[in-house]
Design an enzyme around this catalytic site. Structure first.
Site, PDB file in Angstrom:
ATOM      1  N   GLU B  71       0.813  -1.042   0.247  1.00  0.00           N
ATOM      2  CA  GLU B  71       0.086   0.129  -0.245  1.00  0.00           C
ATOM      3  C   GLU B  71       0.791   1.092  -0.009  1.00  0.00           C
ATOM      4  O   GLU B  71      -0.056   2.467  -0.527  1.00  0.00           O
ATOM      5  CB  GLU B  71      -0.814   0.009   1.509  1.00  0.00           C
ATOM      6  CG  GLU B  71      -2.014  -0.837   1.594  1.00  0.00           C
ATOM      7  CD  GLU B  71      -1.766  -1.982   1.256  1.00  0.00           C
ATOM      8  OE1 GLU B  71      -0.143  -2.131   1.851  1.00  0.00           O
ATOM      9  OE2 GLU B  71      -2.885  -3.645   1.885  1.00  0.00           O
ATOM     10  N   PHE B 133     -11.793  -7.285  13.852  1.00  0.00           N
ATOM     11  CA  PHE B 133     -10.455  -8.679  12.856  1.00  0.00           C
ATOM     12  C   PHE B 133     -10.093  -7.214  12.566  1.00  0.00           C
ATOM     13  O   PHE B 133     -11.627  -6.981  11.524  1.00  0.00           O
ATOM     14  CB  PHE B 133     -10.836  -8.924  12.574  1.00  0.00           C
ATOM     15  CG  PHE B 133     -10.044 -10.364  11.399  1.00  0.00           C
ATOM     16  CD1 PHE B 133      -8.574 -10.313  12.366  1.00  0.00           C
ATOM     17  CD2 PHE B 133     -10.336  -9.998  10.299  1.00  0.00           C
ATOM     18  CE1 PHE B 133      -7.646 -10.740  10.735  1.00  0.00           C
ATOM     19  CE2 PHE B 133      -9.408 -10.303   9.161  1.00  0.00           C
ATOM     20  CZ  PHE B 133      -8.214 -10.872   9.393  1.00  0.00           C
ATOM     21  N   GLN B 134      -9.440  -6.625  11.642  1.00  0.00           N
ATOM     22  CA  GLN B 134      -8.260  -5.500  11.051  1.00  0.00           C
ATOM     23  C   GLN B 134      -9.010  -4.109  11.234  1.00  0.00           C
ATOM     24  O   GLN B 134      -8.911  -3.418  10.694  1.00  0.00           O
ATOM     25  CB  GLN B 134      -8.699  -5.850   9.945  1.00  0.00           C
ATOM     26  CG  GLN B 134      -7.948  -7.280   9.024  1.00  0.00           C
ATOM     27  CD  GLN B 134      -7.999  -7.547   7.571  1.00  0.00           C
ATOM     28  OE1 GLN B 134      -8.417  -7.578   7.257  1.00  0.00           O
ATOM     29  NE2 GLN B 134      -6.040  -7.877   7.874  1.00  0.00           N
ATOM     30  N   LYS B 183     -17.809  -1.250   5.968  1.00  0.00           N
ATOM     31  CA  LYS B 183     -18.049  -2.148   4.737  1.00  0.00           C
ATOM     32  C   LYS B 183     -19.668  -2.031   5.078  1.00  0.00           C
ATOM     33  O   LYS B 183     -20.166  -2.412   3.943  1.00  0.00           O
ATOM     34  CB  LYS B 183     -17.674  -3.927   5.722  1.00  0.00           C
ATOM     35  CG  LYS B 183     -17.890  -4.523   4.504  1.00  0.00           C
ATOM     36  CD  LYS B 183     -17.593  -5.735   4.694  1.00  0.00           C
ATOM     37  CE  LYS B 183     -17.352  -7.302   3.722  1.00  0.00           C
ATOM     38  NZ  LYS B 183     -16.220  -8.260   3.797  1.00  0.00           N
ATOM     39  N   MET B 495      23.461  10.739   2.700  1.00  0.00           N
ATOM     40  CA  MET B 495      23.309  11.620   4.092  1.00  0.00           C
ATOM     41  C   MET B 495      23.974  11.577   5.284  1.00  0.00           C
ATOM     42  O   MET B 495      24.484  11.904   6.064  1.00  0.00           O
ATOM     43  CB  MET B 495      22.041  11.674   3.375  1.00  0.00           C
ATOM     44  CG  MET B 495      21.565  13.618   3.859  1.00  0.00           C
ATOM     45  SD  MET B 495      23.300  14.212   3.453  1.00  0.00           S
ATOM     46  CE  MET B 495      22.144  15.166   2.165  1.00  0.00           C
TER      47      MET B 495
HETATM   48  C1  LIG Z   1      11.393   6.374   5.980  1.00  0.00           C
HETATM   49  C2  LIG Z   1      13.093   7.069   6.128  1.00  0.00           C
HETATM   50  N1  LIG Z   1      13.978   6.324   7.575  1.00  0.00           N
HETATM   51  C3  LIG Z   1      15.161   7.172   7.607  1.00  0.00           C
HETATM   52  C4  LIG Z   1      15.554   8.403   7.567  1.00  0.00           C
HETATM   53  C5  LIG Z   1      16.438   9.078   7.213  1.00  0.00           C
HETATM   54  N2  LIG Z   1      17.910   9.387   6.601  1.00  0.00           N
HETATM   55  C6  LIG Z   1      17.518  10.158   5.055  1.00  0.00           C
HETATM   56  S1  LIG Z   1      19.022  10.013   3.494  1.00  0.00           S
HETATM   57  C7  LIG Z   1      19.324   8.823   4.867  1.00  0.00           C
HETATM   58  C8  LIG Z   1      20.287   7.722   3.963  1.00  0.00           C
HETATM   59  C9  LIG Z   1      19.575   7.450   2.567  1.00  0.00           C
HETATM   60  O1  LIG Z   1      20.246   6.547   1.660  1.00  0.00           O
HETATM   61  P1  LIG Z   1      20.331   6.229   0.378  1.00  0.00           P
HETATM   62  O2  LIG Z   1      18.798   5.807   0.215  1.00  0.00           O
HETATM   63  O3  LIG Z   1      21.216   5.245  -0.640  1.00  0.00           O
HETATM   64  O4  LIG Z   1      20.527   7.066  -0.099  1.00  0.00           O
HETATM   65  P2  LIG Z   1      21.959   8.336   0.026  1.00  0.00           P
HETATM   66  O5  LIG Z   1      21.698   9.431   0.629  1.00  0.00           O
HETATM   67  O6  LIG Z   1      23.308   7.262   0.056  1.00  0.00           O
HETATM   68  O7  LIG Z   1      22.397   8.927  -1.531  1.00  0.00           O
HETATM   69  C10 LIG Z   1      18.694   8.184   5.791  1.00  0.00           C
HETATM   70  C11 LIG Z   1      18.801   7.361   6.231  1.00  0.00           C
HETATM   71  C12 LIG Z   1      14.336   9.019   6.223  1.00  0.00           C
HETATM   72  N3  LIG Z   1      14.110  10.125   5.628  1.00  0.00           N
HETATM   73  N4  LIG Z   1      13.391   8.064   5.718  1.00  0.00           N
END
Ligand SMILES: Cc1ncc(C[n+]2csc(CCOP(=O)(O)OP(=O)(O)O)c2C)c(N)n1
Ligand SMILES: [Mg+2]
Lengths: 170, 584
Positions: B71, B133-134, B183, B495
């Protein structure tokens, strides 16, 4: 600063939740809240007492409330000429020996005795919150067994002394 | 370009209309009919117990339905579709886990003002509140992250509620609306009475779209007397389709333009008045322009913290004009001298109509050009270092002529895409700004491609974020949706790694992921062509070939792990204090 804010809402289920949830989400502290129907059955009115830090936060609060789909009207009536009322029920320890004394204390407050037992009396008092605070303070030494307050509801008076400044773009 | 194999399957399901006798409609039938009235051409969803009646109605009266594999994928695809098409994205999820799986997407759409109508199934009204349920209280859960939400309590209310949901989602400041359908409301017979209302009835919802004339006059005067005016163009311009007016205003008064992250594309990336994105990873020129301008004209942006840096030192010399359709955004973060609550297009047109005399901004523009020459975006490439992510984005730009629809996930790659892909057109940029939702980029690309079947859609994602929603590869396989997935693979939560290097003493706590799937084989498992690119030389050949393809492809670009996004406004500091503005 403490503000009194009235909010007219469409009477939908969940609207109270939305409004209080909004205040929580935006970190506003609600001191009290009252809700009830108005003269129009599909419209309810809420009265909030909230503590806000400054003018900017206040403006945000009013705008965020106004933004809700089911909110019809938002008013900060703090600086208007208003009637403010709250109701309290106070159950106090009042054995026969002090009952007369207690009655004489509550008299100026025009509190009503709504229930009496052997050793306790329950009073109903209405007025502005300060009056109710004073009433409670006076009864405290006798021993308060139970206390409940409704929170503030308020009304703008027909004749206004001063005009409050309009917030920039509301 | 796209082979719509799904339409063929849909046709198989279509049954001939047999009986001519007037049928009784149930709530689910009314729902589908109402969606058709709103010209919904595609819905993104996933069935389950509580929405079985709705899926049955969909079977009888088909609307194109995209069966995502999760989803979350469905709702991000709907967001991508809405962003690119300007139409409302429609989602269907079942009760309980189906509904909670769309929560991230709802929050994302709320933060970035994306118009969505999300239908969630619910247990029957007779058992709501019994932990059936659900059962999940999706109204309570989504209350703070929706523009509005409804639970249907009477079948007769359905058409009005759906009409209102579309109206609320798509007008004023757009946003997500949830309609929770128990529902028995879907199976209940719809019996219209004289009381039944189809009309939108929202006395408390009347967005202001027409600007106040006095404020427009004030703004026009401020513009013609400013020596150093600057336009900050946000995504509000996209919603009101006001790019032309924006560019006209900028050109008429010779005002430089900067963008928020979400506003990219509102003005051509190569326009001489465009000085790049502002904010945390914006250009030095744009951020210094904010700090030194004497008039800041914010059109449809919300002064988000990633844009402003330290608020106390934000735009210290500027008088602020703020055009926004949401009055609550004006004055929220930045004191505003000239507030204009209006639709961006109407406000910009009104400003143009004022035809105020031009100020002289030549000296100001020249000083910005000096900054652009002195402090351009930069990276240092060399053969030994390996393939740089910035090079990949530049090549994508080159091979797509700046005409692609680009979606991104969240992280370093997102910032490089924002910095180096220069858009020729609005509505081609799809990214998760306010919520910063990893897992957004790839499914959003699917929705974007469905909105623009003829466009080249490139999804620039990180190796980590892609793995959060990669199950939607099934959709590319099934429908041959020709999305080009480009993984800027640094084998890291890049990042996070960058922040740990800079702010946490190079302690890489749980941010490096050297063990990865073989992405090329993964692509093969979904019957997609995969590429693995490790050098710039390879990139020039293979990326070109891959992007030229009419088929979906996955391109795993192995890029230098240690590359950092610069320049940067360190959190807590002001825009003019940004670091990494020049090579060391
Ligand atoms: C759902 C979610 N969990 C954690 C984060 C924190 N976060 C921001 S950037 C990042 C790293 C992302 O890694 P990647 O997808 O490999 O991209 P890159 O920065 O390496 O280009 C994280 C963990 C987020 N933004 N969203
Ligand atoms: Mg990565």
């Amino acid at each position: 600063m403490k503000r009194i804010i009235t909010v007219s809402v469409v009477n939908q289920s969940g609207v109270l939740n939305r409004v209080t949830g909004l205040l929580m989400k935006r970190q506003f502290n609600i001191e009290s809240i009252t809700v009830g129907h108005t003269e129009q059955p599909q419209i309810s009115k809420m009265t909030f007492v909230v503590n806000v830090e400054d003018e900017q936060k206040l403006e945000q609060l009013l705008k965020q409330l106004q933004k809700q789909v089911d909110v019809l009207k938002v008013n900060d009536i703090t600086e208007k000429s208003i009637v403010v009322r709250e109701l309290a029920l106070v159950k106090v320890v009042a054995p026969p020996t002090v009952r007369a004394e207690i009655n004489s204390i509550v008299e100026p407050f025009r509190a009503a005795t709504i229930d009496t037992g052997k050793n306790v009396v329950t009073f109903q008092v209405t007025g502005n919150p300060e009056k109710i605070d004073a009433f409670i303070d006076l009864l405290k030494p006798y021993g308060i067994k139970d206390l409940t307050r409704t929170g503030v509801t308020a009304f703008v008076r027909e004749t206004q002394k001063v005009h409050t400044p309009q917030l920039s773009i509301l | 370009m796209m082979k719509m194999t799904v339409e063929e399957t849909e046709q198989l399901h279509e049954e001939p209309e047999t009986s001519a006798a007037p049928q009784q409609l149930d709530g689910a039938d009314v729902l589908i009919q109402t969606l058709k009235k709103h010209q919904v051409e595609v819905v993104f969803g996933y069935p389950g117990g509580a929405v079985l009646p709705i899926y049955d109605a969909l079977h009888k009266n088909p609307i194109r339905h995209i069966l995502a594999r999760h989803e979350q994928g469905a709702i991000h695809a709907a967001e991508g579709y809405a962003r690119v098409s300007g139409k409302v994205g429609v989602v269907i999820a079942t009760s309980g886990p189906g509904a909670t799986n769309v929560v991230t997407g709802i929050a994302d759409a709320m933060m970035d003002s994306i118009p969505l109508v999300v239908f969630t199934g619910q247990v029957a009204t007779t058992v709501i509140g019994t932990d059936a349920f659900q059962e999940a209280d999706i109204i309570g859960i989504t209350q703070p992250i929706t523009k509005h939400n409804y639970q249907v309590k009477d079948v007769a209310d359905l058409p009005r509620i759906i009409n209102e949901a579309f109206h609320i989602a798509s007008t004023g400041r757009p946003g997500p609306v949830v309609v929770d359908i128990p529902k028995n409301m879907a199976t209940g017979i719809f019996i219209p009475t004289d009381e039944t209302s189809y009309e939108v009835n929202l006395p408390g919802y009347q967005p202001t779209t027409t600007p106040n004339f006095l404020q427009i006059q004030k703004a026009a005067l401020a513009i013609s007397t400013a020596k150093q005016p600057l336009i900050l163009a946000g995504a509000g311009i996209l919603f009101s389709k006001a790019s032309d007016q924006l560019v006209q205003l900028a050109e008429k008064y010779q005002i430089p333009v900067t963008n928020t992250l979400l506003g990219l594309g509102t003005i051509e990336g190569n326009h001489p008045l465009f000085i790049g994105m502002a904010g945390m990873h914006g250009t030095y020129t744009a951020n210094m322009a904010i700090q030194t301008c004497d008039l800041l004209i914010n059109v449809g942006a919300r002064f988000d913290d990633r844009l402003t840096g330290n608020l106390a030192h934000f735009a210290p010399n500027a008088k602020v004009i703020h055009i926004d359709i949401d009055p609550a955004e004006i004055g929220k973060n930045v004191p505003t001298e000239i507030p204009i609550v209006a639709d961006a297009k109407e406000a910009l047109q009104a400003l143009l109509d004022q035809n105020a005399p031009n100020g002289n901004t030549a000296a100001w523009l020249e000083s910005l050009q000096i900054n652009q020459r002195e402090y351009p975006l930069f990276y240092e490439a060399s053969e030994e270092k390996g393939l740089l992510p910035q090079q990949v984005v530049e090549l994508i730009h080159e091979y797509t002529n700046g005409d692609a629809v680009v979606t991104t996930d969240v992280g370093q790659h997102q910032m490089w895409a924002a910095q180096y892909y220069k858009f020729n057109h609005p509505h081609n940029w799809v990214t998760s700004g306010g919520l910063g939702t990893m897992g957004f980029g790839f499914p959003a690309a699917i929705g974007a491609q469905l909105a623009k079947p003829e466009a080249k859609v490139v999804s620039i994602v990180g190796d980590a974020g892609f793995q959060m929603t990669l199950q939607e590869l099934s959709l590319l396989q099934e429908m041959r949706i020709p999305v080009k997935i480009v993984i800027l693979n640094n084998q890291a939560l890049g990042m996070v790694r960058q922040w740990q290097e800079t702010f946490h003493g190079e302690r890489y706590s749980h941010s490096l992921i050297p063990v990865q799937p073989d992405f090329v084989k993964l692509a093969a498992a979904y019957d997609l062509k995969g590429y693995k690119i490790e050098t710039f030389e390879d990139a020039k050949v293979q990326l070109k070939e891959a992007l030229a393809s009419d088929e979906p492809v996955l391109i795993d670009c192995r890029v230098v792990q240690k590359e950092k996004v610069y320049p940067m406004v360190v959190p807590g500091t002001a825009l003019h204090e940004m670091i990494g503005v020049k090579p060391e």
